[in-house]
Design an enzyme around this catalytic site. Structure first.
Site, PDB file in Angstrom:
ATOM      1  N   TYR A   1      11.312   8.042  15.099  1.00 36.64           N
ATOM      2  CA  TYR A   1      11.193   7.974  13.637  1.00 36.64           C
ATOM      3  C   TYR A   1      12.318   8.777  12.960  1.00 36.64           C
ATOM      4  CZ  TYR A   1       8.895   8.382   9.047  1.00 36.64           C
ATOM      5  OH  TYR A   1       8.603   8.344   7.698  1.00 36.64           O
TER       6      TYR A   1
ATOM      7  N   ARG B   1       0.845  -1.214   0.000  1.00 36.30           N
ATOM      8  CA  ARG B   1       0.000   0.000   0.000  1.00 36.30           C
ATOM      9  C   ARG B   1       0.873   1.254   0.000  1.00 36.30           C
ATOM     10  NH1 ARG B   1      -0.342   1.234   5.867  1.00 36.30           N
ATOM     11  NH2 ARG B   1      -0.019  -0.735   6.948  1.00 36.30           N
TER      12      ARG B   1
HETATM   13  P1  NAP Z   1       2.071   2.982   4.941  1.00 33.56           P
HETATM   14  O1  NAP Z   1       0.960   3.366   4.055  1.00 33.56           O
HETATM   15  O2  NAP Z   1       1.831   2.878   6.413  1.00 33.56           O
HETATM   16  O3  NAP Z   1       2.692   1.592   4.400  1.00 33.56           O
HETATM   17  C1  NAP Z   1       3.701   0.947   5.124  1.00 33.56           C
HETATM   18  C2  NAP Z   1       4.059  -0.352   4.431  1.00 33.56           C
HETATM   19  O4  NAP Z   1       5.081  -0.995   5.216  1.00 33.56           O
HETATM   20  C3  NAP Z   1       2.907  -1.353   4.346  1.00 33.56           C
HETATM   21  O5  NAP Z   1       2.998  -2.020   3.107  1.00 33.56           O
HETATM   22  C4  NAP Z   1       3.185  -2.322   5.498  1.00 33.56           C
HETATM   23  O6  NAP Z   1       2.705  -3.643   5.247  1.00 33.56           O
HETATM   24  C5  NAP Z   1       4.702  -2.343   5.488  1.00 33.56           C
HETATM   25  N1  NAP Z   1       5.292  -2.775   6.751  1.00 33.56           N
HETATM   26  C6  NAP Z   1       5.170  -2.214   7.973  1.00 33.56           C
HETATM   27  N2  NAP Z   1       5.900  -2.903   8.881  1.00 33.56           N
HETATM   28  C7  NAP Z   1       6.506  -3.917   8.197  1.00 33.56           C
HETATM   29  C8  NAP Z   1       7.392  -4.964   8.562  1.00 33.56           C
HETATM   30  N3  NAP Z   1       7.802  -5.116   9.820  1.00 33.56           N
HETATM   31  N4  NAP Z   1       7.799  -5.840   7.606  1.00 33.56           N
HETATM   32  C9  NAP Z   1       7.384  -5.714   6.322  1.00 33.56           C
HETATM   33  N5  NAP Z   1       6.539  -4.728   5.911  1.00 33.56           N
HETATM   34  C10 NAP Z   1       6.114  -3.848   6.847  1.00 33.56           C
HETATM   35  O7  NAP Z   1       3.314   3.971   4.827  1.00 33.56           O
HETATM   36  P2  NAP Z   1       3.757   4.977   3.649  1.00 33.56           P
HETATM   37  O8  NAP Z   1       3.300   6.325   4.008  1.00 33.56           O
HETATM   38  O9  NAP Z   1       3.459   4.416   2.330  1.00 33.56           O
HETATM   39  O10 NAP Z   1       5.347   4.964   3.920  1.00 33.56           O
HETATM   40  C11 NAP Z   1       6.247   4.188   3.146  1.00 33.56           C
HETATM   41  C12 NAP Z   1       7.663   4.606   3.511  1.00 33.56           C
HETATM   42  O11 NAP Z   1       7.826   6.011   3.241  1.00 33.56           O
HETATM   43  C13 NAP Z   1       8.000   4.398   4.998  1.00 33.56           C
HETATM   44  O12 NAP Z   1       9.356   4.002   5.137  1.00 33.56           O
HETATM   45  C14 NAP Z   1       7.806   5.790   5.566  1.00 33.56           C
HETATM   46  O13 NAP Z   1       8.547   5.990   6.741  1.00 33.56           O
HETATM   47  C15 NAP Z   1       8.294   6.652   4.412  1.00 33.56           C
HETATM   48  N6  NAP Z   1       7.825   8.043   4.442  1.00 33.56           N
HETATM   49  C16 NAP Z   1       6.493   8.330   4.356  1.00 33.56           C
HETATM   50  C17 NAP Z   1       6.083   9.665   4.383  1.00 33.56           C
HETATM   51  C18 NAP Z   1       4.646  10.086   4.300  1.00 33.56           C
HETATM   52  O14 NAP Z   1       4.368  11.299   4.427  1.00 33.56           O
HETATM   53  N7  NAP Z   1       3.692   9.188   4.086  1.00 33.56           N
HETATM   54  C19 NAP Z   1       7.055  10.676   4.507  1.00 33.56           C
HETATM   55  C20 NAP Z   1       8.395  10.344   4.578  1.00 33.56           C
HETATM   56  C21 NAP Z   1       8.760   9.016   4.537  1.00 33.56           C
HETATM   57  P3  NAP Z   1       1.162  -4.074   5.580  1.00 33.56           P
HETATM   58  O15 NAP Z   1       0.288  -3.249   4.671  1.00 33.56           O
HETATM   59  O16 NAP Z   1       1.134  -5.512   5.254  1.00 33.56           O
HETATM   60  O17 NAP Z   1       0.962  -3.718   7.022  1.00 33.56           O
END
Ligand code: NAP
Length: 247
Positions: free
Chosen positions: A155, A15
């Site tokens: 974080y 996702r």
């Molecule tokens: P998200 O929607 O919460 O998705 C997180 C993903 O990580 C999901 O696919 C989840 O799997 C997976 N996951 C979590 N724990 C895991 C584990 N222990 N082993 C394997 N998979 C795991 O987050 P997102 O916003 O797309 O973020 C993706 C990345 O971008 C992250 O590293 C986040 O820190 C970074 N980021 C995001 C933002 C933002 O504004 N959104 C900003 C800066 C950086 P399930 O679906 O199966 O739970």
């Protein structure tokens, strides 16, 4: 298409930003292994979207913070898809709180998944790439790993650690043809940021020069660039995809 015949592994590809990265790589012709940890339904949906783009792939369950899971995941992907050319360390979590109130287990959980998970997966896949003398690793950091954020000490520390890990691996792997870079997203619309109040979202938007939140696709475009031959002379770098929040 720039990634025909290539095989990619995207952690947390079920996702959000991970899903967009999977689809962007598949649109360039890559076959993609989609890692997830929760329900397999979302991962299966993403795989269907990959197939609709004319590519192929697989889903693979693993908790990236556990070395036995990571070892099994990489073995399964190599056995099924033959190799791994591109690794995207995207999976990540937040457990926000002010330092004085932060529980030790919340600090550890975030470091374990965001930082240790990136190390464990890069170590196993990196060994495979070094032997082949080619490969691309892209780690997803965050702008808060550069500028810090009140309420996100765990974080921010994990994402700053990802930058240090990226630069160190880039130096260790460069002579064997493996590029390692990071993408630092700013404030991106996904489930991770859904839980923020409108007030917090508005206050963030005020400090973004481009004046709006980014999309998962904005991040995926930078990651895809760093996965293709177009970025062959780039390693150890951090690309901020943040609407100018960090300059
Ligand atoms: P998200 O929607 O919460 O998705 C997180 C993903 O990580 C999901 O696919 C989840 O799997 C997976 N996951 C979590 N724990 C895991 C584990 N222990 N082993 C394997 N998979 C795991 O987050 P997102 O916003 O797309 O973020 C993706 C990345 O971008 C992250 O590293 C986040 O820190 C970074 N980021 C995001 C933002 C933002 O504004 N959104 C900003 C800066 C950086 P399930 O679906 O199966 O739970």
């Amino acid at each position: 298409m720039k990634l025909t015949e290539k095989v990619a592994l995207v952690t947390g590809g079920s996702r959000g930003i991970g899903r967009s990265i999977v689809l962007s790589l598949a649109a360039e012709g890559a076959k993609v292994a989609i890692n997830y940890i929760g329900d397999d339904a979302e991962a299966k949906e993403v795989l269907e979207e990959v197939k609709a783009l004319g590519s192929d792939g697989m889903i693979v369950h693993a908790d990236i913070s556990k070395s036995e899971d990571v070892d099994a995941m990489v073995k399964e992907v190599v056995k099924t898809m033959g190799t791994i050319d591109i690794l995207i360390n995207n999976a990540g979590i937040t457990k926000d709180g002010l330092v004085l109130r932060m529980k030790e287990e919340d600090f550890n959980a975030v470091i374990d998944i965001n930082l240790k998970g990136t190390f464990l997966t890069s170590k196993v896949v990196g060994k495979h790439m070094l032997k082949k003398r080619t490969g691309k690793i892209v780690n997803i950091s965050s702008v808060v790993g550069i500028m810090g954020n009140a309420g996100q000490a765990n974080y921010s520390a994990s994402k700053a650690g990802v930058i240090g890990l990226t630069k160190s691996m880039a130096k260790e792997f460069a002579s064997r043809g493996v590029n390692v870079n990071a993408v630092a997203p700013g404030f991106i619309e996904t489930k991770m940021t859904d839980k923020l109040t409108d007030e917090v979202k508005e206050s963030y938007s005020k400090v973004i020069p481009l004046g709006k939140m980014g999309s998962a696709e904005d991040v995926a475009k930078a990651v895809t660039f760093l996965s293709t031959e177009d970025s062959d002379y780039i390693t150890g770098q951090v690309i901020n995809v943040c609407g100018g929040m960090v300059m």
